[in-house]
Design a protein around this motif. Structure first.
Motif, PDB file in Angstrom:
ATOM      1  N   THR A   1      17.466  39.899   5.486  1.00  0.00           N
ATOM      2  CA  THR A   1      18.801  40.300   5.949  1.00  0.00           C
ATOM      3  C   THR A   1      19.457  41.351   5.081  1.00  0.00           C
ATOM      4  O   THR A   1      20.476  41.944   5.458  1.00  0.00           O
ATOM      5  CB  THR A   1      19.727  39.065   5.993  1.00  0.00           C
ATOM      6  N   GLY A   2      18.916  41.573   3.879  1.00  0.00           N
ATOM      7  CA  GLY A   2      19.533  42.500   2.954  1.00  0.00           C
ATOM      8  C   GLY A   2      20.711  41.896   2.222  1.00  0.00           C
ATOM      9  O   GLY A   2      21.503  42.619   1.588  1.00  0.00           O
ATOM     10  N   MET A   3      20.851  40.589   2.304  1.00  0.00           N
ATOM     11  CA  MET A   3      21.949  39.889   1.633  1.00  0.00           C
ATOM     12  C   MET A   3      21.469  39.313   0.299  1.00  0.00           C
ATOM     13  O   MET A   3      20.273  39.340  -0.014  1.00  0.00           O
ATOM     14  CB  MET A   3      22.468  38.752   2.530  1.00  0.00           C
ATOM     15  N   LYS A   4      22.413  38.783  -0.451  1.00  0.00           N
ATOM     16  CA  LYS A   4      22.066  38.066  -1.662  1.00  0.00           C
ATOM     17  C   LYS A   4      21.712  36.626  -1.298  1.00  0.00           C
ATOM     18  O   LYS A   4      22.216  36.088  -0.310  1.00  0.00           O
ATOM     19  CB  LYS A   4      23.223  38.084  -2.659  1.00  0.00           C
ATOM     20  N   LYS A   5      20.880  36.034  -2.142  1.00  0.00           N
ATOM     21  CA  LYS A   5      20.438  34.663  -1.885  1.00  0.00           C
ATOM     22  C   LYS A   5      21.623  33.707  -1.762  1.00  0.00           C
ATOM     23  O   LYS A   5      21.653  32.839  -0.881  1.00  0.00           O
ATOM     24  CB  LYS A   5      19.501  34.219  -3.014  1.00  0.00           C
ATOM     25  N   LYS A   6      22.611  33.854  -2.625  1.00  0.00           N
ATOM     26  CA  LYS A   6      23.765  32.950  -2.605  1.00  0.00           C
ATOM     27  C   LYS A   6      24.597  33.112  -1.337  1.00  0.00           C
ATOM     28  O   LYS A   6      25.366  32.219  -0.972  1.00  0.00           O
ATOM     29  CB  LYS A   6      24.614  33.146  -3.854  1.00  0.00           C
TER      30      LYS A   6
ATOM     31  N   GLY B   1       7.346  29.105  12.337  1.00  0.00           N
ATOM     32  CA  GLY B   1       6.439  27.977  12.526  1.00  0.00           C
ATOM     33  C   GLY B   1       6.252  27.158  11.269  1.00  0.00           C
ATOM     34  O   GLY B   1       5.351  26.333  11.176  1.00  0.00           O
ATOM     35  N   GLY B   2       7.094  27.401  10.280  1.00  0.00           N
ATOM     36  CA  GLY B   2       7.030  26.674   9.015  1.00  0.00           C
ATOM     37  C   GLY B   2       8.274  26.983   8.206  1.00  0.00           C
ATOM     38  O   GLY B   2       9.186  27.676   8.679  1.00  0.00           O
ATOM     39  N   ALA B   3       8.338  26.510   6.994  1.00  0.00           N
ATOM     40  CA  ALA B   3       9.536  26.696   6.179  1.00  0.00           C
ATOM     41  C   ALA B   3       9.624  28.120   5.628  1.00  0.00           C
ATOM     42  O   ALA B   3       8.604  28.746   5.330  1.00  0.00           O
ATOM     43  CB  ALA B   3       9.546  25.700   5.034  1.00  0.00           C
ATOM     44  N   ILE B   4      10.854  28.612   5.512  1.00  0.00           N
ATOM     45  CA  ILE B   4      11.119  29.908   4.882  1.00  0.00           C
ATOM     46  C   ILE B   4      12.106  29.664   3.744  1.00  0.00           C
ATOM     47  O   ILE B   4      13.115  28.974   3.926  1.00  0.00           O
ATOM     48  CB  ILE B   4      11.726  30.921   5.876  1.00  0.00           C
ATOM     49  N   ASP B   5      11.826  30.239   2.594  1.00  0.00           N
ATOM     50  CA  ASP B   5      12.741  30.030   1.469  1.00  0.00           C
ATOM     51  C   ASP B   5      13.912  30.999   1.534  1.00  0.00           C
ATOM     52  O   ASP B   5      13.866  32.034   2.215  1.00  0.00           O
ATOM     53  CB  ASP B   5      12.006  30.135   0.138  1.00  0.00           C
ATOM     54  N   ALA B   6      14.982  30.663   0.812  1.00  0.00           N
ATOM     55  CA  ALA B   6      16.217  31.446   0.848  1.00  0.00           C
ATOM     56  C   ALA B   6      15.997  32.871   0.351  1.00  0.00           C
ATOM     57  O   ALA B   6      16.609  33.817   0.863  1.00  0.00           O
ATOM     58  CB  ALA B   6      17.289  30.746   0.015  1.00  0.00           C
ATOM     59  N   ALA B   7      15.127  33.049  -0.622  1.00  0.00           N
ATOM     60  CA  ALA B   7      14.862  34.385  -1.157  1.00  0.00           C
ATOM     61  C   ALA B   7      14.271  35.299  -0.093  1.00  0.00           C
ATOM     62  O   ALA B   7      14.612  36.486   0.000  1.00  0.00           O
ATOM     63  CB  ALA B   7      13.925  34.290  -2.362  1.00  0.00           C
ATOM     64  N   THR B   8      13.357  34.753   0.725  1.00  0.00           N
ATOM     65  CA  THR B   8      12.749  35.541   1.804  1.00  0.00           C
ATOM     66  C   THR B   8      13.787  35.907   2.851  1.00  0.00           C
ATOM     67  O   THR B   8      13.811  37.033   3.360  1.00  0.00           O
ATOM     68  CB  THR B   8      11.592  34.753   2.444  1.00  0.00           C
ATOM     69  N   LEU B   9      14.638  34.949   3.190  1.00  0.00           N
ATOM     70  CA  LEU B   9      15.703  35.219   4.170  1.00  0.00           C
ATOM     71  C   LEU B   9      16.674  36.272   3.635  1.00  0.00           C
ATOM     72  O   LEU B   9      17.171  37.112   4.393  1.00  0.00           O
ATOM     73  CB  LEU B   9      16.446  33.927   4.502  1.00  0.00           C
ATOM     74  N   ALA B  10      16.942  36.231   2.342  1.00  0.00           N
ATOM     75  CA  ALA B  10      17.828  37.224   1.730  1.00  0.00           C
ATOM     76  C   ALA B  10      17.218  38.621   1.833  1.00  0.00           C
ATOM     77  O   ALA B  10      17.907  39.601   2.154  1.00  0.00           O
ATOM     78  CB  ALA B  10      18.097  36.857   0.278  1.00  0.00           C
TER      79      ALA B  10
END
Length: 376
Positions: free
Chosen positions: A35-40, A23-32
């Motif tokens: 998912t257990g992935m790296k930000k890049k 319901g709002g923005a999510i930053d790449a660090a949170t998504l990383a």
């Protein structure tokens, strides 16, 4: 991919689902982290989702806010689907949020002073919804908006100036221009019309001119936005019937009166401007005293007001001297002070111009009147 995610579910689907649910923005660090992935590694996937939604014929879009991503309804459909959207902030809640955003960083106790105890409930909900953060500050807290606040209102960032501009815009929509000050919790110095120029002498910009002696309904509303009120000396009892804030009584008969008035307001004005004004007024006073040096006639002041002007001009006083009186006729005590006077000094009701112009007119009246007697 994170151990918490089913192996049959792709990282792309997890990111898309997260954007939908947020319901709002999510930053790449949170998504990383999710998912257990790296930000890049996350960023190209998120950008791929942005491009995919842009190519679809759909009512939804995913926006790249600079390593922050938000899924939202396309602008052209927002009005149509608004009835189905989650509950928006109530007007009282939005007003509290507006005050935090406009004044941030804002001490919580100051907000409560402006909004009352209901502000505590508002702060709690605003924190729960992620719009506001509260940082410890002694026995209270410092309130400020978050990046989610910026996302919610469609701002590029949580920069205080951008936020302030947006809040003014929203507040106008809610309350109109006339109610903007009250909505934002902005408070001003109030000043009666005669003392408008005093504000300029003090370097005070945030003020409102109000007739506090006999206010209209509209002026009574304006008085609620005033935290200090500047009035003529002797009217405090009358004004206190309409106003319960701090009253500052000032006078402006003589140059010293104006200097004293500036001193009373120096803690809320511009110090450099106030000192410059005081120097100017002190210089004017000396110039008038110099003008009066050539006058040999002695005078008899009819009132204390005139006596103070006479003292500034360093004139000789005698019980048989030239009578100088104010032009208002009968005093508040019922005494006729103007009748039989040789020189009349104009009072405020018969003068135009700013405070300095009015004071100069009084001193000019005394000097010019005495010069006429010297020449006769």
């Amino acid at each position: 991919m994170s151990d918490n995610i089913d192996n049959n579910v792709s990282d792309r689907e997890v990111i898309e689902a997260a954007l939908f649910a947020a319901g709002g923005a999510i930053d790449a660090a949170t998504l990383a982290k999710l998912t257990g992935m790296k930000k890049k590694q996350v960023i190209p996937i998120a950008l791929g989702i942005v491009e995919e939604y842009a190519s679809r014929e759909t009512g939804i879009e995913v926006i790249d806010l600079g390593e922050r991503y938000v899924m939202q309804v396309k602008p052209k459909y927002t009005d149509m689907v608004r009835p189905f959207a989650p509950k928006e902030l109530s007007a009282p809640m939005l007003r509290t949020l507006s005050m935090i955003a406009y004044h941030q960083p804002l001490i919580q106790s100051d907000l409560v002073d402006m909004r009352g105890n209901s502000a505590y409930d508002h702060i709690r909900e605003l924190k729960e919804r992620g719009f506001v953060e509260a940082l410890p500050h002694g026995r209270t807290k410092i309130l400020q908006t978050t990046s989610l606040f910026a996302d919610y209102f469609g701002l590029e960032s949580n920069d205080p100036e951008l936020v302030k501009k947006k809040i003014v815009e929203l507040s106008r929509l809610q309350s109109g221009q006339s109610g903007l000050n009250k909505w934002l919790g902005r408070r001003f110095i109030g000043v009666t019309p005669m003392y408008r120029s005093l504000m300029d002498l003090c370097g005070i910009r945030e003020y409102r001119v109000i007739n506090a002696y006999d206010p209209t309904e509209e002026e009574l509303d304006e008085l609620e936005d005033v935290y200090k009120l500047v009035i003529s000396k002797g009217y405090a009892e009358k004004v206190s019937k309409y106003y319960d804030g701090e009253i500052i009584e000032v006078s402006s008969t003589t140059f010293d009166d104006i200097i004293d008035s500036i001193r009373l307001l120096e803690n809320v004005g511009d110090t450099e401007k106030a000192e410059s004004s005081i120097e100017l007024i002190a210089d004017l006073k000396e110039r008038y005293a110099s003008k009066a040096l050539v006058i040999s006639k002695k005078v008899r002041p009819a009132t204390d007001m005139v006596a103070r002007i006479v003292s500034d001009l360093r004139l000789g006083v005698s019980s048989t001297g030239i009578v100088i009186a104010p032009d208002y006729g009968t005093s508040t005590d019922g005494v006729e002070v103007s009748e039989g006077a040789d020189i009349l000094v104009p009072t405020h009701k018969n003068l135009d111009g700013d405070l300095l112009d009015r004071v100069c007119s009084k001193y000019d009246a005394v000097i010019d009147g005495l010069r006429n007697f010297e020449d006769s």
